[in-house]
Each structure stands twice: as structure tokens, then as C-alpha cells.
Design a protein around this motif. Structure first.
Motif, short mmCIF file in Angstrom:
data_model
loop_
_atom_site.label_atom_id
_atom_site.label_comp_id
_atom_site.label_asym_id
_atom_site.label_seq_id
_atom_site.Cartn_x
_atom_site.Cartn_y
_atom_site.Cartn_z
N GLU A 199 -46.66 55.63 -11.20
CA GLU A 199 -47.93 56.08 -10.62
C GLU A 199 -47.76 56.62 -9.21
O GLU A 199 -48.49 57.51 -8.79
CB GLU A 199 -48.96 54.94 -10.64
N ALA A 224 -46.56 60.09 -9.85
CA ALA A 224 -47.59 60.90 -10.53
C ALA A 224 -48.82 61.16 -9.68
O ALA A 224 -49.68 61.97 -10.07
CB ALA A 224 -48.01 60.18 -11.81
N ARG A 279 -51.90 63.80 -10.55
CA ARG A 279 -53.22 63.37 -11.00
C ARG A 279 -54.33 64.00 -10.16
O ARG A 279 -55.40 64.35 -10.68
CB ARG A 279 -53.31 61.85 -10.96
N ASN A 322 -52.08 64.45 -19.07
CA ASN A 322 -51.23 63.26 -19.09
C ASN A 322 -49.84 63.52 -19.67
O ASN A 322 -48.84 63.00 -19.18
CB ASN A 322 -51.92 62.14 -19.88
N ILE A 380 -47.83 65.25 -17.11
CA ILE A 380 -47.49 64.31 -16.03
C ILE A 380 -46.31 63.45 -16.44
O ILE A 380 -45.34 63.27 -15.69
CB ILE A 380 -48.70 63.43 -15.67
N THR A 381 -46.35 62.91 -17.65
CA THR A 381 -45.27 62.06 -18.15
C THR A 381 -43.95 62.81 -18.17
O THR A 381 -42.90 62.30 -17.76
CB THR A 381 -45.60 61.54 -19.56
N VAL A 383 -42.76 63.44 -14.46
CA VAL A 383 -42.31 62.22 -13.79
C VAL A 383 -40.95 61.78 -14.32
O VAL A 383 -40.04 61.42 -13.55
CB VAL A 383 -43.35 61.09 -13.95
N GLU A 398 -39.76 53.24 -14.44
CA GLU A 398 -41.15 53.68 -14.39
C GLU A 398 -42.14 52.56 -14.08
O GLU A 398 -43.09 52.75 -13.32
CB GLU A 398 -41.56 54.34 -15.73
N ARG A 413 -41.34 61.80 -5.81
CA ARG A 413 -42.75 62.17 -5.63
C ARG A 413 -42.89 63.54 -4.99
O ARG A 413 -43.82 64.29 -5.27
CB ARG A 413 -43.47 61.11 -4.77
#
Length: 366
Positions: free
Chosen positions: A98, A101, A105, A111, A114-115, A118, A131, A150
Motif C-alpha cells: 500500500e 501503491a 491510487r 486495481n 496497480i498490482t 507494484v 508485499e 514508490r
């Protein structure tokens, strides 16, 4: 501006209220895909440069260009730049996934995407499988990699790093230097790294900007900066140096410590007062009669890979020697050096003045 130039500062000054400028009439260019380091002591202006590029502050005078367009007033969130801060600025209540991500977001990316992004970023920083790890469970080096992940997950054109290694112990710091350099090469993204650590800058950079008092004293490759310092500040700040007063008698001939030596420098006025630099590792210990200088050993420390030997000549000049040979405190020794080891500097010369002097000399002498 060259085709590969991504960032350009054009006579940029930054001043707060009526205080002295923290950055004074600074101009430089940053090319795509290189690792740059802003190097200098505390308060020299290096972090100010980073903040101006990031959009956290605006210049008082001058223009900042990104891909050829002025970005002076462009908000930070609109710039193709991401920053890795000294304390990493990770969210302790979010896990690794998170944290990485978070920016995606905000952009309302799907999603699945994003997955994918990441996991790709985690692979780049060698943190696959982490993760669901809590930030508090991560080591300092792992937290730094999360911060970098990030940054890269947003696919910026430039990553800014504000002394991100300063909180790490020496061994981990050295390891992360190699990792950061390798990561930058693999990504092909422009890195701009801020540090006050000279060894760090020399080890990691394609190019270095040495700052002092809000101005750039010298820029160039690590080899240029180390072997050909412009002035006393750069010579003294980058590595260790022996600096003594001398006289440039004529091209390729310099006098210091009362003796005349051949050197490889030219373009000075005849009989001009100069400063002479010889690096400690370029001095070879020999018998007194075989040395170009005769000195008396004052102290000696073992540094692991070499001895650090402090000596004094008859005029009271201190000479620092790095040698694998052991000396004896109190004995007289000779110091031998090649003409190439001597570097001559004009008092207080700027990089611009240095370039002009060399150009003028080459025009006259072909």
C-alpha cells in the motif's frame, strides 16, 4: 540546449525575504539517463536545487526548464519528478504494497494495473514477496528500497534523492551505493542525488556539481573533479589534498617549497603566485637523497589498506602521505612524485574563468 537535456537552470536565484540568497545566479544542464550528484557542505544550496526541481519552492529570479518548457510555476504534482526523502516518508500504518501503491491510487488507476506495477517495482528493488510486510518490520535498507519503489512505480522521468543513505550504517550504506547505481542503470531514469559525502559522490556519479555558498564551484565527471580541481575549496573538499603556495615560473615549470619542478600545467602568467595540489596517494616514500622533497615523519596511522603518514618539510609545510610502506615517526624520508601528480590552481578562480583562460591559451598556442 542539447537534445538529451531534460532539466536546465538559467540564471536561477532563490532568496527568502531580505536574507542573503541561498542560491545565486546558478545555471546548469541535466541530461537524460545519467546519475548526477549535488555535493557540498551544509547550507551550500544543494537541497534548495532539489526543491526547485521538485516544485516545492519557486525561483526568485531566472527560469527552470523541463524538456524545453519553463516550469517555474508548475505545481509539484504536475511534474514528471518523484522524490525519495532522507527519512523516506513512508506511511507506518500501511504495509509495503500500500505504501508503493499510494500514488497510483490517488491517480485512480485500476486495481489490476496497480498490482502489476507494484509487483514490477518490487522486483526492481529486490523485495519480491514483501508485499504484506509492515513498515516497522523492515530494516533501514529495506525501507529505503520501498521508498525507491514508490518513486519508480509512477514512472517519473527524474528521481530526486535527498541524502537517502545518511541514516544507514557504513556497511549498509556502501551496499546501497552499488544497488542505487545499478538500479539507475537498469531503469535508465535520470537520478539527482544530494549528499555531503565526497566518497559517496565519487563512487556513484556520472557527473558531480560541487556547491558552495549558493554557487556551483565546479562541475564534471568524478575523475575531472578529483584530478583537476578548479580551486582550493574543491581540492580541499573532494578527498584529501596537500595544498601549498607556489609560483608558476612559466608553462610547465612551477616552484614551491623553494625548489623548481616540471609539471603538466600551462596558461598562467609568468611568475604568477599560484596554489599547488598533490594528492596523498601520489607521494611515494623513498630515501631522502632520492626524494624530490625531504620531510620528517611526525605521525602515522594504520587505515587498513594503507598507512596515513603526516610529515613536515623544512619550511613547515605539512605533507600527508598514503602509502602501503610503513614509516618511522621522527625519521627523515624522501617523497617522490611524477610531474603529472602536480596540479596548479589560480587563486580563487571560478569554473567560468578557468574555461575562458584555457580557451584563450589554446587560441594563442594552437
Amino acid at each position: 540546449m542539447g537534445e538529451n537535456t531534460i532539466i536546465r537552470f538559467e540564471h536561477v536565484t532563490k532568496q527568502y525575504d531580505d536574507d542573503s540568497p541561498v542560491l545565486q545566479d546558478v545555471s546548469f544542464e541535466i541530461e537524460k539517463g545519467k546519475f548526477y550528484t549535488l555535493l557540498g557542505p551544509s547550507g551550500c544550496g544543494k537541497t534548495t536545487v532539489l526543491k526547485l526541481i521538485a516544485g516545492f519552492i519557486e525561483p526568485t529570479k531566472g527560469n527552470i526548464y523541463f524538456n524545453g518548457k519553463v516550469i517555474n510555476n508548475l505545481p509539484a504534482n504536475k511534474r514528471q519528478v518523484n522524490t525519495v526523502f532522507q527519512d523516506y516518508a513512508l506511511f507506518p500504518h500501511l504495509n509495503v504494497f500500500e505504501n508503493i501503491a499510494f500514488g497510483l491510487r490517488i491517480k485512480k488507476i485500476k486495481n489490476d494495473e496497480i498490482t502489476r506495477k507494484v509487483k514490477e517495482a518490487l522486483k526492481f528493488v529486490n523485495l519480491e514477496g514483501y508485499e504484506n510486510r509492515e513498515i516497522k518490520e523492515m530494516s533501514g535498507g529495506q525501507r529505503q528500497r520501498v521508498a525507491i519503489a514508490r518513486a519508480i512505480v509512477n514512472e517519473p522521468e527524474v528521481i530526486l534523492l535527498d541524502e537517502p543513505l545518511s541514516a544507514l550504517d557504513l556497511k549498509l550504506r556502501t551496499e546501497m551505493q552499488y544497488e542505487l547505481r545499478e538500479l539507475q542503470r537498469n531503469l535508465g531514469i535520470t537520478f539527482i542525488f544530494v549528499t555531503h559525502d565526497q566518497e559517496e559522490a565519487l563512487a556513484m556519479s556520472d557527473e558531480i556539481f560541487v556547491l558552495n555558498g549558493g554557487k556551483i564551484e565546479q562541475s564534471g565527471t568524478p575523475t575531472d573533479i578529483y584530478d583537476e580541481p578548479i580551486n582550493r575549496f574543491v581540492a580541499d573538499f573532494i578527498g584529501e589534498s596537500n595544498i601549498v603556495s607556489g609560483t608558476m615560473l612559466e608553462d610547465y615549470v612551477v616552484k614551491f617549497t623553494g625548489k623548481t619542478f616540471d609539471c603538466v600545467d600551462a596558461g598562467f602568467n609568468k611568475s604568477e603566485d599560484v596554489e599547488v595540489v598533490i594528492r596523498p596517494e601520489d607521494l611515494e616514500i623513498t630515501l631522502p637523497e632520492k626524494g624530490k622533497l625531504q620531510v620528517k615523519v611526525d605521525s602515522q596511522l594504520f587505515r587498513g589498506v594503507h598507512y596515513e603518514i603526516s610529515c613536515y618539510d623544512s619550511e613547515g609545510n605539512e605533507w600527508l602521505v598514503h602509502s602501503t610502506k610503513k614509516a618511522i615517526v621522527g625519521e627523515e624520508i624522501g617523497l617522490f612524485f611524477e610531474p603529472e601528480a602536480i596540479h596548479v590552481m589560480r587563486h580563487g578562480e571560478t569554473e567560468e574563468e578557468f574555461d575562458k583562460r584555457l580557451e584563450a591559451y589554446e587560441e594563442v598556442n594552437g
